[in-house]
Design a protein around this motif. Structure first.
Motif, PDB file in Angstrom:
ATOM      1  N   VAL A  61       0.831  -1.196   0.000  1.00 54.11           N
ATOM      2  CA  VAL A  61       0.000   0.000   0.000  1.00 54.11           C
ATOM      3  C   VAL A  61       0.870   1.252   0.000  1.00 54.11           C
ATOM      4  N   LEU A  62       0.466   2.219  -0.805  1.00 52.22           N
ATOM      5  CA  LEU A  62       1.060   3.553  -0.818  1.00 52.22           C
ATOM      6  C   LEU A  62      -0.017   4.519  -0.344  1.00 52.22           C
ATOM      7  N   ALA A  63       0.188   5.152   0.797  1.00 59.40           N
ATOM      8  CA  ALA A  63      -0.816   6.037   1.386  1.00 59.40           C
ATOM      9  C   ALA A  63      -0.487   7.484   1.092  1.00 59.40           C
ATOM     10  N   SER A  64      -1.491   8.222   0.623  1.00 64.32           N
ATOM     11  CA  SER A  64      -1.285   9.638   0.344  1.00 64.32           C
ATOM     12  C   SER A  64      -2.544  10.420   0.708  1.00 64.32           C
ATOM     13  N   GLY A  65      -2.455  11.714   0.512  1.00 65.65           N
ATOM     14  CA  GLY A  65      -3.497  12.648   0.899  1.00 65.65           C
ATOM     15  C   GLY A  65      -2.823  13.910   1.385  1.00 65.65           C
ATOM     16  N   CYS A  66      -3.501  14.666   2.232  1.00 72.76           N
ATOM     17  CA  CYS A  66      -2.974  15.951   2.702  1.00 72.76           C
ATOM     18  C   CYS A  66      -2.793  15.937   4.213  1.00 72.76           C
ATOM     19  N   LEU A  67      -1.599  16.287   4.667  1.00 73.90           N
ATOM     20  CA  LEU A  67      -1.297  16.350   6.097  1.00 73.90           C
ATOM     21  C   LEU A  67      -0.643  17.681   6.430  1.00 73.90           C
ATOM     22  N   GLY A  68      -0.926  18.167   7.640  1.00 74.63           N
ATOM     23  CA  GLY A  68      -0.307  19.410   8.066  1.00 74.63           C
ATOM     24  C   GLY A  68      -0.094  19.461   9.566  1.00 74.63           C
ATOM     25  N   GLY A  69       0.948  20.168   9.993  1.00 73.16           N
ATOM     26  CA  GLY A  69       1.191  20.412  11.407  1.00 73.16           C
ATOM     27  C   GLY A  69       1.598  19.180  12.187  1.00 73.16           C
ATOM     28  N   ARG A  70       1.557  19.308  13.517  1.00 67.22           N
ATOM     29  CA  ARG A  70       1.998  18.224  14.391  1.00 67.22           C
ATOM     30  C   ARG A  70       1.062  17.020  14.345  1.00 67.22           C
ATOM     31  N   LEU A  71      -0.232  17.278  14.168  1.00 62.50           N
ATOM     32  CA  LEU A  71      -1.157  16.142  14.059  1.00 62.50           C
ATOM     33  C   LEU A  71      -0.899  15.377  12.762  1.00 62.50           C
ATOM     34  N   GLY A  72      -0.506  16.084  11.724  1.00 60.83           N
ATOM     35  CA  GLY A  72      -0.102  15.408  10.498  1.00 60.83           C
ATOM     36  C   GLY A  72       1.124  14.542  10.714  1.00 60.83           C
TER      37      GLY A  72
END
Length: 310
Positions: free
Chosen positions: A53-64
């Motif tokens: 599996v290759l996981a992608s999407g949008c992440l930001g900050g410390r929770l990301g």
């Protein structure tokens, strides 16, 4: 390799309480935090099945950062970093099975971030064979954003499993760019068509032949304890499932999506696809953790499922 896209992920926080007391301090002895969002549930289950599996999407900050740090070890990460902070989603499990959810809206993507992610996504298609698009779109993205992702995947010759609802699903269905698979439930079908869709087989046959669904190769309709109903091309299937003890049904739909994607990746038959998808959905429902399956119980359940053409 299977590419999973989670555009609006979250850190899912579960607070189990014997009783929720309003306007008082409620102490939680065993809080649970997981990398959440529908696409990440799909990701975990695919990893547990043993698929790449290759996981992608949008992440930001410390929770990301937390989400990326807590992906399964056998999952490759290719997330796109954004300026906004990834959200928290809190579920309070209380008072004999009640669940109260507090869901943050999440970050707002800029127009530039939206365009840059399209280019990022297009590059990922070179190393993947199947694409899964799951969940809601974050603020800042247009309703037809999934249409653009489906179009790019089609241009690359990649089958797409789409699991979303509401306006973003309707935008895809009314576009010229069709995913390979959609997985609505009765409520979502009712919202799309403007009338109540029941679990009646004859009605479902008629409904799935509506012009709105033209060009969709697979439509898999979840019927809860009633199993599933599916259309593949001009064939219809009813899936009958055994009765199970349900611990936590949340994430079962995502687990079903994982099974669909896995079966397409391995080029399995119609019957095997529907069995794998529904077994994984049931296995998730038997676990406390969302987006988790115990593969030790897979074969026993698999043998109890019945798939018949109707």
């Amino acid at each position: 390799m299977i590419l999973t896209i989670t555009m609006n992920p979250s850190v899912d926080v579960a607070y189990p309480l014997e009783r929720l007391v309003l306007d008082k301090v409620n102490r939680v002895p065993n809080a649970r935090k997981t990398a959440g969002g529908k696409g990440l549930n799909v990701t975990r289950v695919l990893a547990e099945v043993g698929d790449q599996v290759l996981a992608s999407g949008c992440l930001g900050g410390r929770l990301g950062d937390y989400i990326e740090d807590n992906l399964p070890e056998n999952v490759e990460s290719a997330f796109f970093r954004i300026a906004g902070e990834t959200r928290n989603c809190v579920a309070i499990l209380h008072d004999d099975g009640q669940q109260t959810e507090i869901l943050e809206a999440g970050p707002t993507l800029s127009e530039q971030e939206a365009q840059d992610f399209l280019r990022h996504f297009e590059q990922l298609l070179d190393k993947t064979a199947v694409v899964v698009l799951s969940g809601s779109l974050p603020a800042g993205l247009p309703t037809d954003y999934y249409v653009r992702l489906v179009n790019l995947a089609q241009q690359a010759g990649r089958p797409v499993v789409l699991d979303c609802s509401g306006a973003s699903l309707e935008a895809v269905l009314r576009s010229e760019h069709k995913p390979t698979v959609i997985k609505p439930n009765n409520d979502e079908l009712s919202d799309l068509l403007g009338f109540e869709v029941t679990k009646d087989i004859d009605q479902l046959k008629t409904v799935l032949q509506d012009d709105l669904f033209a060009g969709i190769e697979w439509i898999v309709v979840s019927l809860g304890a009633g199993g599933a109903f599916a259309k593949h091309g001009d064939k219809f299937y009813r899936v009958t499932i055994p009765k199970i003890d349900v611990v936590n049904p949340v994430g079962s739909g995502d687990s079903t999506v994982a099974g669909i994607a896995s079966a397409i990746f391995h080029q399995e038959s119609d019957q095997d696809l529907l069995k794998k998808a529904n077994v994984l959905g049931m296995l998730n429902a038997q676990e406390e953790m969302t987006g988790h399956v115990n593969m030790a119980n897979y074969d026993k359940l698999y043998q109890q499922l019945k798939v018949e053409e109707v």
